[in-house]
Design a protein around this motif. Structure first.
Motif, PDB file in Angstrom:
ATOM      1  N   GLN A 182       0.815  -1.215   0.000  1.00 36.57           N
ATOM      2  CA  GLN A 182       0.000   0.000   0.000  1.00 36.57           C
ATOM      3  C   GLN A 182       0.852   1.270   0.000  1.00 36.57           C
ATOM      4  N   THR A 183       2.162   1.098  -0.085  1.00 38.74           N
ATOM      5  CA  THR A 183       3.053   2.230  -0.305  1.00 38.74           C
ATOM      6  C   THR A 183       2.732   2.844  -1.653  1.00 38.74           C
ATOM      7  N   SER A 184       2.387   4.127  -1.670  1.00 38.53           N
ATOM      8  CA  SER A 184       1.914   4.758  -2.894  1.00 38.53           C
ATOM      9  C   SER A 184       1.700   6.244  -2.635  1.00 38.53           C
ATOM     10  N   VAL A 185       1.288   6.939  -3.682  1.00 35.99           N
ATOM     11  CA  VAL A 185       0.821   8.316  -3.535  1.00 35.99           C
ATOM     12  C   VAL A 185      -0.696   8.300  -3.693  1.00 35.99           C
ATOM     13  N   TYR A 186      -1.381   8.867  -2.728  1.00 35.32           N
ATOM     14  CA  TYR A 186      -2.846   8.852  -2.704  1.00 35.32           C
ATOM     15  C   TYR A 186      -3.392  10.244  -3.004  1.00 35.32           C
ATOM     16  N   PHE A 187      -4.359  10.275  -3.913  1.00 28.78           N
ATOM     17  CA  PHE A 187      -4.991  11.530  -4.290  1.00 28.78           C
ATOM     18  C   PHE A 187      -6.470  11.494  -3.957  1.00 28.78           C
ATOM     19  N   CYS A 188      -6.927  12.583  -3.359  1.00 33.55           N
ATOM     20  CA  CYS A 188      -8.348  12.794  -3.134  1.00 33.55           C
ATOM     21  C   CYS A 188      -8.850  13.756  -4.209  1.00 33.55           C
ATOM     22  N   ALA A 189     -10.103  13.619  -4.568  1.00 33.40           N
ATOM     23  CA  ALA A 189     -10.684  14.491  -5.585  1.00 33.40           C
ATOM     24  C   ALA A 189     -12.138  14.776  -5.249  1.00 33.40           C
ATOM     25  N   SER A 190     -12.629  15.876  -5.770  1.00 38.15           N
ATOM     26  CA  SER A 190     -14.062  16.172  -5.647  1.00 38.15           C
ATOM     27  C   SER A 190     -14.580  16.678  -6.978  1.00 38.15           C
ATOM     28  N   GLY A 191     -15.901  16.528  -7.178  1.00 37.39           N
ATOM     29  CA  GLY A 191     -16.501  16.949  -8.442  1.00 37.39           C
ATOM     30  C   GLY A 191     -17.976  17.255  -8.267  1.00 37.39           C
ATOM     31  N   ASP A 192     -18.521  17.937  -9.275  1.00 35.75           N
ATOM     32  CA  ASP A 192     -19.908  18.392  -9.233  1.00 35.75           C
ATOM     33  C   ASP A 192     -20.693  17.831 -10.405  1.00 35.75           C
ATOM     34  N   ASN A 193     -20.369  16.603 -10.804  1.00 38.71           N
ATOM     35  CA  ASN A 193     -20.980  15.945 -11.966  1.00 38.71           C
ATOM     36  C   ASN A 193     -20.465  16.491 -13.287  1.00 38.71           C
ATOM     37  N   THR A 194     -19.525  17.409 -13.246  1.00 36.29           N
ATOM     38  CA  THR A 194     -18.801  17.792 -14.459  1.00 36.29           C
ATOM     39  C   THR A 194     -17.315  17.598 -14.191  1.00 36.29           C
ATOM     40  N   GLU A 195     -16.603  18.676 -13.963  1.00 35.11           N
ATOM     41  CA  GLU A 195     -15.148  18.589 -13.825  1.00 35.11           C
ATOM     42  C   GLU A 195     -14.756  18.073 -12.434  1.00 35.11           C
ATOM     43  N   VAL A 196     -13.647  17.326 -12.400  1.00 36.12           N
ATOM     44  CA  VAL A 196     -13.120  16.774 -11.145  1.00 36.12           C
ATOM     45  C   VAL A 196     -11.828  17.510 -10.803  1.00 36.12           C
ATOM     46  N   PHE A 197     -11.645  17.826  -9.516  1.00 38.30           N
ATOM     47  CA  PHE A 197     -10.465  18.557  -9.059  1.00 38.30           C
ATOM     48  C   PHE A 197      -9.757  17.735  -7.986  1.00 38.30           C
ATOM     49  N   PHE A 198      -8.424  17.749  -8.047  1.00 36.06           N
ATOM     50  CA  PHE A 198      -7.620  16.907  -7.179  1.00 36.06           C
ATOM     51  C   PHE A 198      -6.879  17.702  -6.112  1.00 36.06           C
ATOM     52  N   GLY A 199      -6.646  17.051  -4.978  1.00 37.88           N
ATOM     53  CA  GLY A 199      -5.739  17.568  -3.980  1.00 37.88           C
ATOM     54  C   GLY A 199      -4.301  17.335  -4.403  1.00 37.88           C
ATOM     55  N   LYS A 200      -3.353  17.762  -3.552  1.00 38.12           N
ATOM     56  CA  LYS A 200      -1.935  17.690  -3.912  1.00 38.12           C
ATOM     57  C   LYS A 200      -1.306  16.335  -3.644  1.00 38.12           C
ATOM     58  N   GLY A 201      -2.063  15.434  -3.020  1.00 35.50           N
ATOM     59  CA  GLY A 201      -1.557  14.079  -2.826  1.00 35.50           C
ATOM     60  C   GLY A 201      -0.937  13.858  -1.455  1.00 35.50           C
ATOM     61  N   THR A 202      -0.970  12.595  -1.033  1.00 39.49           N
ATOM     62  CA  THR A 202      -0.317  12.158   0.212  1.00 39.49           C
ATOM     63  C   THR A 202       0.620  11.012  -0.145  1.00 39.49           C
ATOM     64  N   ARG A 203       1.882  11.183   0.202  1.00 36.23           N
ATOM     65  CA  ARG A 203       2.849  10.107  -0.041  1.00 36.23           C
ATOM     66  C   ARG A 203       2.903   9.221   1.185  1.00 36.23           C
ATOM     67  N   LEU A 204       2.465   7.970   1.048  1.00 38.47           N
ATOM     68  CA  LEU A 204       2.441   7.005   2.149  1.00 38.47           C
ATOM     69  C   LEU A 204       3.496   5.933   1.916  1.00 38.47           C
ATOM     70  N   THR A 205       4.329   5.743   2.927  1.00 40.93           N
ATOM     71  CA  THR A 205       5.322   4.672   2.895  1.00 40.93           C
ATOM     72  C   THR A 205       5.034   3.730   4.055  1.00 40.93           C
ATOM     73  N   VAL A 206       4.845   2.462   3.749  1.00 34.63           N
ATOM     74  CA  VAL A 206       4.595   1.447   4.780  1.00 34.63           C
ATOM     75  C   VAL A 206       5.844   0.587   4.891  1.00 34.63           C
ATOM     76  N   VAL A 207       6.450   0.589   6.083  1.00 33.85           N
ATOM     77  CA  VAL A 207       7.720  -0.123   6.268  1.00 33.85           C
ATOM     78  C   VAL A 207       7.529  -1.355   7.163  1.00 33.85           C
TER      79      VAL A 207
END
Lengths: 112, 110
Positions: free
Chosen positions: B85-110
């Protein structure tokens, strides 16, 4: 197989030249979005398209739903255009708005 | 321009631990999404929501839960984090047209 296939996977351009990126869809895409992921990792919205063409400055994008493809044309490439370009398709079924399926991206490097 | 804010921006977690990634949007969008980005895969949809109290499974939901307690907030929960599950995670929101993203969370699982 890939539902959204982008080509080319990587591209190097001389500053001031033109190029085109392409997405082919094997899903019934109803809308398309194009994003630029900059070197810091942020996803910048470039275009939201229903079938048709939009233009913004040096960028122009077309979405042809009947032939299942979209293109992004870059005119007079600048250094700041470097990054990874993603297309994402929405196959709008009942109750599934805004679910985007992404291509793997095109890495663009613009050189002086 | 839509504002989507993710926290934390970077996280290191231990295998087997619980991780919660948070997302807040201030645009009153009904739809919110969690994606992960891995090299060579573009972004892949994990969970999504069409409003407060609702969550739906995306294309790769295994190992993840989601929570939408309000219109503004959408969390992604890893109950038992694994190195895969180590990855970069993006959240997004939309209004049934365009979708907009956050800047991302870099998660490292050791």
């Amino acid at each position: 197989g890939d539902k959204v296939k982008q080509s080319p996977s990587a591209l190097s351009l001389q500053e001031g030249t033109n190029s085109a990126l392409r997405c082919n869809f094997s899903i019934a895409a109803t809308t398309v979005q194009w994003f630029l992921q900059n070197p810091r990792g942020s996803l910048i919205n470039l275009f939201y398209l229903v079938p048709g063409t939009k233009e913004n400055g040096r960028l122009k994008s077309t979405f042809n739903s009947k032939e299942s493809y979209s293109t992004l044309h870059i005119r007079d490439a600048q250094l700041e255009d470097s990054g990874t370009y993603f297309c994402a398709a929405e196959a709008r079924l009942s109750g599934s708005f805004n679910k985007l399926t992404f291509g793997a991206g095109t890495r663009l490097a613009v050189c002086p | 321009e839509a504002a989507v804010t993710q926290s934390p921006r970077n996280k290191v977690a231990v295998t087997g631990g619980k991780v919660t990634l948070s997302c807040n949007q201030t645009n009153n969008h009904n739809n919110m999404y969690w994606y992960r980005q891995d090299t060579g895969h573009g972004l892949r949809l994990i969970h999504y929501s069409y409003g407060a109290g609702s969550t739906e499974k995306g294309d790769i939901p295994d190992g993840y839960k989601a929570s939408r307690p309000s219109q503004e907030n959408f969390s992604l929960i890893l109950e038992l984090a694994t190195p895969s599950q180590t990855s970069v995670y993006f959240c997004a929101s939309g209004d049934n047209t365009e979708v907009f993203f956050g800047k991302g969370t870099r998660l490292t699982v050791v």
